[in-house]
Design a protein around this motif. Structure first.
Motif, mmCIF file in Angstrom:
data_model
loop_
_atom_site.group_PDB
_atom_site.id
_atom_site.type_symbol
_atom_site.label_atom_id
_atom_site.label_comp_id
_atom_site.label_asym_id
_atom_site.label_seq_id
_atom_site.Cartn_x
_atom_site.Cartn_y
_atom_site.Cartn_z
ATOM 1 N N LEU A 55 0.833 -1.194 0.000
ATOM 2 C CA LEU A 55 0.000 0.000 0.000
ATOM 3 C C LEU A 55 0.873 1.251 0.000
ATOM 4 C CD1 LEU A 55 -2.777 -0.974 2.567
ATOM 5 C CD2 LEU A 55 -3.019 -0.785 0.091
ATOM 6 N N LYS A 59 -2.684 5.132 -1.617
ATOM 7 C CA LYS A 59 -3.719 4.116 -1.432
ATOM 8 C C LYS A 59 -4.187 4.065 0.025
ATOM 9 C CE LYS A 59 -2.400 1.247 -5.337
ATOM 10 N NZ LYS A 59 -1.892 -0.048 -5.824
ATOM 11 N N TYR A 62 -6.617 6.801 0.375
ATOM 12 C CA TYR A 62 -7.868 6.425 -0.294
ATOM 13 C C TYR A 62 -8.700 5.499 0.582
ATOM 14 C CZ TYR A 62 -10.986 4.141 -3.670
ATOM 15 O OH TYR A 62 -12.085 3.630 -4.306
ATOM 16 N N TYR A 71 -12.333 -1.814 -2.653
ATOM 17 C CA TYR A 71 -10.980 -1.482 -3.099
ATOM 18 C C TYR A 71 -10.315 -2.704 -3.729
ATOM 19 C CZ TYR A 71 -5.951 -0.796 -2.795
ATOM 20 O OH TYR A 71 -4.610 -0.752 -3.089
ATOM 21 N N GLU A 75 -8.966 -3.372 -7.519
ATOM 22 C CA GLU A 75 -7.610 -3.818 -7.837
ATOM 23 C C GLU A 75 -7.639 -5.045 -8.744
ATOM 24 O OE1 GLU A 75 -4.621 -2.237 -7.048
ATOM 25 O OE2 GLU A 75 -6.156 -0.714 -6.651
#
Length: 314
Positions: A55, A59, A62, A71, A75
């Motif tokens: 991360l 991110k 976020y 999330y 991805e």
């Protein structure tokens, strides 16, 4: 280290790719498994892929205001994999420090894919909590373990394998005497570890035991112990050699350098220099470790405190 390329391939044609900040494994066979991920968690009968992702700060920012599962789905879409048949782990550890360990016995194979960081989040089961959850507060994983085997395991055996892998992780930490950041004890993991274990549904070799008495359990444990140890070395440079130091052993008691110096009448810089030299001498490491072990024995009520006082007087 790696750049968007294939870095390992199993005999089942599972392909392990390094993709910038993600380790992606595309399975070459039908796989069932067990995962701690928010995406397709628990036991599932069909996985096509798994990933482990570092991360970035962007991110992390976020995720503070977004759903973790969504999330991970996003991805999957960016990785061009079907989220319905995938699962993913996330961590602050860097993917360039991944450790891959392969073990084999006769026709039985195990592959461990591990990232690990333990300097800031290591903890011991039973430590005081570092947070309490309210409305889904999110914290990041540190030791992530992905384990693949070429044999077929039913759900009950997968959960047994999960226990074996978890214990093996703790063995790796104990071998290095990793301290908890939340108590004076040794760490048994981090507060937010992730595990994903997968078996081969296409295999006719159906095993019913993955515990410590079984050969499969032995292979799994040895692979995880070795992989976790290597990943810790890569990520945070903790090794057997670095831990062979009296000052390092004392770290779990959060001692300040002034605790050693304040009663002495000498130059502080010279004192620190000599202390650093003496801390690596094996006699001093052995004595320090022995005393700390006695303290542990007393704290766990295995030795009465008065016995230590008698030993000191002798």
């Amino acid at each position: 280290m790696y750049s968007n390329r294939l870095i390992f391939k199993t005999s089942n044609d599972d392909e392990i790719f390094y993709l910038k900040d993600t380790i992606l494994i595309n399975f070459g066979v039908l796989r069932n498994g067990i995962s701690t991920s928010k995406l397709n968690s628990g036991t599932n009968d069909l996985y096509n892929s798994v990933f482990n992702q570092h991360l970035s700060q962007e991110k992390i920012d976020y995720l503070e205001n977004h759903d973790i599962c969504q999330y991970l789905i996003n991805e999957c879409n960016s990785l061009n994999i079907d989220y319905k048949y995938s699962t993913g782990l996330i961590t602050l550890a860097e993917m360039k420090n991944v450790s891959i360990v392969f073990k084999k016995f006769k026709n039985m194979e195990v592959t461990a894919v591990v990232t690990a960081g333990v300097r800031t989040n290591s903890s011991r089961a039973g430590d005081e909590a570092s947070y309490w959850e309210d409305n889904g507060e999110f914290h990041f994983g540190t030791i992530n373990i992905i384990l693949l085997t070429n044999v077929c395991l039913e759900k009950s055996t997968l959960t047994e394998a999960f226990m074996t892998v978890t214990e093996a992780k703790t063995v790796a930490l104990n071998n290095l005497r990793i301290p908890s950041q939340y108590s004076n004890g040794f760490a048994t993991g981090t507060g937010t570890d992730g595990v994903a274990i997968f078996s081969n549904r296409d295999s006719q070799n159906i095993l019913t035991n993955a515990g410590k008495h079984s050969k499969l359990g032995e292979l799994m444990a040895k692979a995880v112990i070795e992989a976790v140890s290597k990943a810790i070395r890569k990520q945070v440079w903790i090794t057997n050699k670095s831990q062979s130091n009296a000052l390092v052993r004392l770290n779990r008691y959060k001692l300040d350098i002034n605790d050693f110096y304040e009663t002495l009448d000498e130059d502080k810089l010279e004192f620190i220099r000599q202390l650093q030299i003496d801390s690596k001498k094996q006699d001093n490491v052995a004595i320090t470790s022995s005393i700390l072990n006695l303290i542990d024995e007393i704290e766990n009520n295995l030795i009465k405190n008065r016995m230590l006082m008698i030993w000191r007087l002798k």
